[in-house]
Design a protein around this motif. Structure first.
Motif, short mmCIF file in Angstrom:
data_model
loop_
_atom_site.label_atom_id
_atom_site.label_comp_id
_atom_site.label_asym_id
_atom_site.label_seq_id
_atom_site.Cartn_x
_atom_site.Cartn_y
_atom_site.Cartn_z
N LEU A 1 0.83 -1.20 0.00
CA LEU A 1 0.00 0.00 0.00
C LEU A 1 0.87 1.25 0.00
O LEU A 1 0.58 2.22 -0.71
N LYS A 2 1.94 1.23 0.78
CA LYS A 2 2.85 2.38 0.81
C LYS A 2 3.54 2.54 -0.54
O LYS A 2 3.67 3.66 -1.04
N PHE A 3 3.96 1.44 -1.15
CA PHE A 3 4.64 1.50 -2.44
C PHE A 3 3.76 2.16 -3.50
O PHE A 3 4.21 2.98 -4.28
N PHE A 4 2.49 1.79 -3.53
CA PHE A 4 1.58 2.32 -4.53
C PHE A 4 0.93 3.64 -4.09
O PHE A 4 0.18 4.24 -4.87
N GLY A 5 1.18 4.08 -2.86
CA GLY A 5 0.65 5.35 -2.38
C GLY A 5 -0.83 5.34 -2.11
O GLY A 5 -1.51 6.35 -2.27
N ILE A 6 -1.36 4.20 -1.68
CA ILE A 6 -2.79 4.06 -1.44
C ILE A 6 -3.10 4.30 0.03
O ILE A 6 -2.50 3.69 0.91
N ASP A 7 -4.04 5.19 0.30
CA ASP A 7 -4.50 5.47 1.65
C ASP A 7 -5.90 4.89 1.83
O ASP A 7 -6.85 5.38 1.24
N LEU A 8 -5.98 3.83 2.60
CA LEU A 8 -7.27 3.17 2.84
C LEU A 8 -7.81 3.48 4.22
O LEU A 8 -8.71 2.78 4.69
N PHE B 1 -11.17 -6.21 3.01
CA PHE B 1 -9.92 -5.73 3.60
C PHE B 1 -10.15 -4.35 4.18
O PHE B 1 -10.78 -3.50 3.55
N GLY B 2 -9.64 -4.14 5.38
CA GLY B 2 -9.72 -2.85 6.02
C GLY B 2 -10.93 -2.74 6.93
O GLY B 2 -11.66 -3.70 7.15
N SER B 3 -11.12 -1.53 7.45
CA SER B 3 -12.28 -1.27 8.30
C SER B 3 -12.73 0.16 8.08
O SER B 3 -11.93 1.03 7.79
N GLY B 4 -14.03 0.34 8.17
CA GLY B 4 -14.59 1.66 7.96
C GLY B 4 -15.74 1.62 6.97
O GLY B 4 -16.45 0.62 6.87
N THR B 5 -15.89 2.68 6.21
CA THR B 5 -16.97 2.80 5.24
C THR B 5 -16.75 1.80 4.10
O THR B 5 -15.68 1.80 3.49
N PRO B 6 -17.74 0.95 3.81
CA PRO B 6 -17.57 -0.06 2.76
C PRO B 6 -17.55 0.56 1.35
O PRO B 6 -18.34 1.43 1.04
N VAL B 7 -16.62 0.07 0.56
CA VAL B 7 -16.56 0.34 -0.88
C VAL B 7 -16.53 -1.02 -1.54
O VAL B 7 -15.68 -1.85 -1.22
N SER B 8 -17.48 -1.28 -2.44
CA SER B 8 -17.57 -2.61 -3.03
C SER B 8 -17.38 -2.55 -4.54
O SER B 8 -17.58 -1.52 -5.18
#
Length: 66
Positions: free
Chosen positions: A7-14, A28-35
């Motif tokens: 995630l750091k390599f690709f610069g993605i903030d989840l 993957f992750g926690s919080g607001t769902p994106v499907s």
């Protein structure tokens, strides 16, 4: 692909986002769902842009699209 190093390599903030595949049993992750499809979510994790409308959820516009 969803490791902190990738995630750091690709610069993605989840932060605050939970990715949920609607075609396989994966999330993957926690919080607001994106499907979306697992393939589309994998592309997001790699920093790729998707055509508009491929992701669903309140925070889906947070990710770049073409």
């Amino acid at each position: 692909m969803s490791s902190p190093k990738s995630l750091k390599f690709f610069g993605i903030d989840l932060s605050g986002i939970k990715l949920c595949a609607d075609d396989i049993d994966w999330s993957f992750g926690s919080g607001t769902p994106v499907s979306g499809t697992a393939q589309d979510l994998a592309l997001i994790l790699c920093g790729r842009k998707l055509p508009a409308g491929r992701l669903r959820g309140a925070s889906s516009e947070r990710f770049p699209h073409t």
